[in-house]
Design an enzyme around this catalytic site. Sequence first.
Site, PDB file in Angstrom:
ATOM      1  N   HIS A  14       0.959   5.164   0.965  1.00 23.39           N
ATOM      2  CA  HIS A  14       0.298   6.204   1.762  1.00 23.39           C
ATOM      3  C   HIS A  14       0.363   7.534   1.019  1.00 23.39           C
ATOM      4  O   HIS A  14       1.412   7.894   0.466  1.00 23.39           O
ATOM      5  CB  HIS A  14       1.027   6.430   3.096  1.00 23.39           C
ATOM      6  CG  HIS A  14       1.016   5.273   4.031  1.00 23.39           C
ATOM      7  ND1 HIS A  14       0.184   5.205   5.125  1.00 23.39           N
ATOM      8  CD2 HIS A  14       1.755   4.134   4.067  1.00 23.39           C
ATOM      9  CE1 HIS A  14       0.423   4.082   5.799  1.00 23.39           C
ATOM     10  NE2 HIS A  14       1.372   3.418   5.176  1.00 23.39           N
ATOM     11  N   HIS A  38       0.850  -1.201   0.000  1.00 22.44           N
ATOM     12  CA  HIS A  38       0.000   0.000   0.000  1.00 22.44           C
ATOM     13  C   HIS A  38       0.873   1.234   0.000  1.00 22.44           C
ATOM     14  O   HIS A  38       1.928   1.271   0.621  1.00 22.44           O
ATOM     15  CB  HIS A  38      -0.952   0.012   1.200  1.00 22.44           C
ATOM     16  CG  HIS A  38      -0.269  -0.185   2.517  1.00 22.44           C
ATOM     17  ND1 HIS A  38       0.083  -1.424   2.984  1.00 22.44           N
ATOM     18  CD2 HIS A  38       0.133   0.706   3.452  1.00 22.44           C
ATOM     19  CE1 HIS A  38       0.671  -1.286   4.165  1.00 22.44           C
ATOM     20  NE2 HIS A  38       0.725   0.010   4.465  1.00 22.44           N
TER      21      HIS A  38
END
Length: 152
Positions: free
Chosen positions: A105, A103
Amino acid sequence: MFLDPNCIFCKIVAGEAEASVVYQDKYVTVFMDIRPVVQGHTLVVPNIHSPDLSSLDQAHAQHMFTTALNIAQAIRASELKCEGINLFMADGGAAGQTVFHNHLHIIPRYIGDGFGLRFPVGYGEQPARAELDRTAANIAALMTTHQLNDRD
Ligand code: 5GP
Ligand code: ZN
């Protein structure tokens, strides 16, 4: 699409866990971080369970970064407090990764937000050029072929 039933981000991608979704397409799902560093803290997640960067395929990786640019622009254009943006990715526990599904950010930043990176003691000293050159050569030698072939 490979999803892991025990992974919270896979569950969000599949719509099986609650999330505040900003955007979803074939490659990525974008949603609000449940514990935002600042308001607007967003995560871009590939729609495939790959724990870390070494297991992330090129198509998902490219889409994750181009989507992040798009989201960053939207955050800049929004009414969220945003004087700057950090893109941050933790690859591995030593780098601060806590959810082992890749992921990226997107963290809006403003002066006085209280967030920041801590630098080690001695940071700021410039190594000799020869040392920098040696490190550059070591990394370059280990780049994978397909990456080199993609260059103009
Ligand atoms: P990491 O430390 O792995 O880079 O970041 C994991 C991020 O995922 C953290 O910022 C954390 O707040 C967020 N997170 C963990 N669990 C959930 C969840 O169930 N839903 C959402 N939206 N974010 C989560
Ligand atoms: Zn997953």
